[in-house]
Design an enzyme around this catalytic site. Structure first.
Site, PDB file in Angstrom:
ATOM      1  N   HIS A 176      23.944 -15.268  34.876  1.00  0.00           N
ATOM      2  CA  HIS A 176      24.447 -13.889  34.779  1.00  0.00           C
ATOM      3  C   HIS A 176      23.752 -13.186  33.609  1.00  0.00           C
ATOM      4  CE1 HIS A 176      27.171 -10.537  34.079  1.00  0.00           C
ATOM      5  NE2 HIS A 176      27.539 -10.685  35.335  1.00  0.00           N
ATOM      6  N   GLU A 225      21.613  -8.101  40.376  1.00  0.00           N
ATOM      7  CA  GLU A 225      22.475  -7.316  39.491  1.00  0.00           C
ATOM      8  C   GLU A 225      21.621  -6.578  38.459  1.00  0.00           C
ATOM      9  OE1 GLU A 225      26.711  -8.892  39.552  1.00  0.00           O
ATOM     10  OE2 GLU A 225      25.680  -9.900  37.905  1.00  0.00           O
ATOM     11  N   SER A 252      28.805  -2.401  38.896  1.00  0.00           N
ATOM     12  CA  SER A 252      29.767  -1.299  39.012  1.00  0.00           C
ATOM     13  C   SER A 252      30.167  -0.980  40.454  1.00  0.00           C
ATOM     14  CB  SER A 252      29.230  -0.038  38.326  1.00  0.00           C
ATOM     15  OG  SER A 252      29.093  -0.260  36.947  1.00  0.00           O
ATOM     16  N   GLU A 267      24.776 -11.350  31.349  1.00  0.00           N
ATOM     17  CA  GLU A 267      25.461 -11.467  30.044  1.00  0.00           C
ATOM     18  C   GLU A 267      25.163 -12.819  29.415  1.00  0.00           C
ATOM     19  OE1 GLU A 267      29.356 -10.349  31.413  1.00  0.00           O
ATOM     20  OE2 GLU A 267      28.639  -8.302  31.730  1.00  0.00           O
ATOM     21  N   GLY A 273      28.868  -2.919  34.502  1.00  0.00           N
ATOM     22  CA  GLY A 273      29.896  -2.421  33.592  1.00  0.00           C
ATOM     23  C   GLY A 273      29.611  -1.022  33.086  1.00  0.00           C
ATOM     24  N   ASN A 311      33.778 -11.672  39.517  1.00  0.00           N
ATOM     25  CA  ASN A 311      33.458 -12.297  38.230  1.00  0.00           C
ATOM     26  C   ASN A 311      34.440 -11.740  37.202  1.00  0.00           C
ATOM     27  OD1 ASN A 311      32.404 -13.230  35.845  1.00  0.00           O
ATOM     28  ND2 ASN A 311      30.607 -11.871  35.871  1.00  0.00           N
ATOM     29  N   LYS A 337      34.800 -12.578  34.177  1.00  0.00           N
ATOM     30  CA  LYS A 337      34.293 -12.613  32.789  1.00  0.00           C
ATOM     31  C   LYS A 337      35.350 -13.220  31.874  1.00  0.00           C
ATOM     32  CE  LYS A 337      31.660  -8.557  33.993  1.00  0.00           C
ATOM     33  NZ  LYS A 337      30.581  -7.717  33.578  1.00  0.00           N
TER      34      LYS A 337
END
Ligand code: PEP
Length: 247
Positions: free
Chosen positions: A95, A163, A209, A97, A169, A9, A11
């Site tokens: 996702h 996730e 991560s 985010e 991250g 991904n 991003k």
């Protein structure tokens, strides 16, 4: 046996020239790897470059989001059929985010998942808790409202990505045992809704991560069917070393 999927991904990183440069380095590095499916999800603007750069290889390209309508007056949105027509095979849905910064809910995740399937795309549907202690409750809720309402046929065509938000991250990876426990829970929820065979067949990826150093221990867990990787997917050498892992 479930074929592992290693997804990247990107991003909101890389432009078309960065995309071309990535694939020039990455393609030869994974030339001999047939163990897993490799899917890279660049930004919308880089999709066509990525598709052209991977034509004739086993690398698949996915988008990071879609809107559920096929077309219409929805300024700034991109539909499933548009993504499919650009040569993509996959799309990330829900996702964390998107949930966090763009107001996505389990309801919109379900609509987008169905729209992706209708367009002939494979949705990689993301679930995951924000705080470690809420994992079970959040996963049950996200599964029930975001995935549980799919038909049996629709469920058979999705990939799930677990996730945990606290790991994305953050440099903090879930331990292999913690991740495998969450995957077992998701598979049990899948069994309750769609039956044992469907639950056994669905690929559940871990994301949060993942780095070349942590990937091997995670992949050694039979419950973990691959990864969705942010940071480490931006670098061709790091990402290739995960794709090429020997187990
Ligand atoms: C992600 O964006 O899905 C992700 C897992 O990111 P990272 O690997 O950087 O934590």
């Amino acid at each position: 046996m479930r074929k592992p999927v290693i997804g990247g991904n990107w991003k909101m990183y890389k432009d078309p020239s960065g995309t071309t440069a990535f694939f020039e380095s990455f393609r030869p590095l994974i030339e001999h790897s047939g163990r897993c499916e490799t899917v890279i999800c660049p930004s919308f603007l880089d999709l066509e470059t990525a598709v052209a750069a991977t034509r004739g290889t086993r690398i698949k390209i996915g988008a990071q989001n879609l809107y559920w309508a096929k077309e219409g007056a929805f300024t700034g949105e991109v539909s499933g059929p548009m993504i499919k027509a650009s040569g993509c095979s996959h799309v990330i849905v829900g996702h964390s985010e998107r949930r966090r910064y763009f107001g996505e809910t389990d309801e919109s995740v379900l609509k987008k998942t169905v729209a992706a399937l209708d367009a002939g795309l494979i949705p990689i549907v993301c679930v995951g808790e924000r705080e470690k202690e809420n994992a079970e409750t959040v996963l049950m809720e996200q599964f029930r409202y975001g995935i549980g309402a799919l038909s049996d046929g629709q469920f058979a065509s999705i990939v799930i990505a677990y996730e945990p938000v606290w790991a994305i991250g953050a440099g903090e990876t879930a331990t292999p045992v913690t991740a495998a426990d969450a995957h077992r829970l998701i598979r049990a929820l899948a069994r309750d809704s769609f039956g044992a065979e469907a639950a056994n067949n669905v690929r559940i990826l871990y994301g949060g991560s993942v780095k070349p150093e942590s990937a091997k221990g995670l992949m050694a867990q039979p419950e973990i069917d691959g990864f969705l990787i942010g940071g480490a997917s931006l670098d061709p050498v790091s990402f290739a070393s995960i794709v090429n892992l020997e187990l």
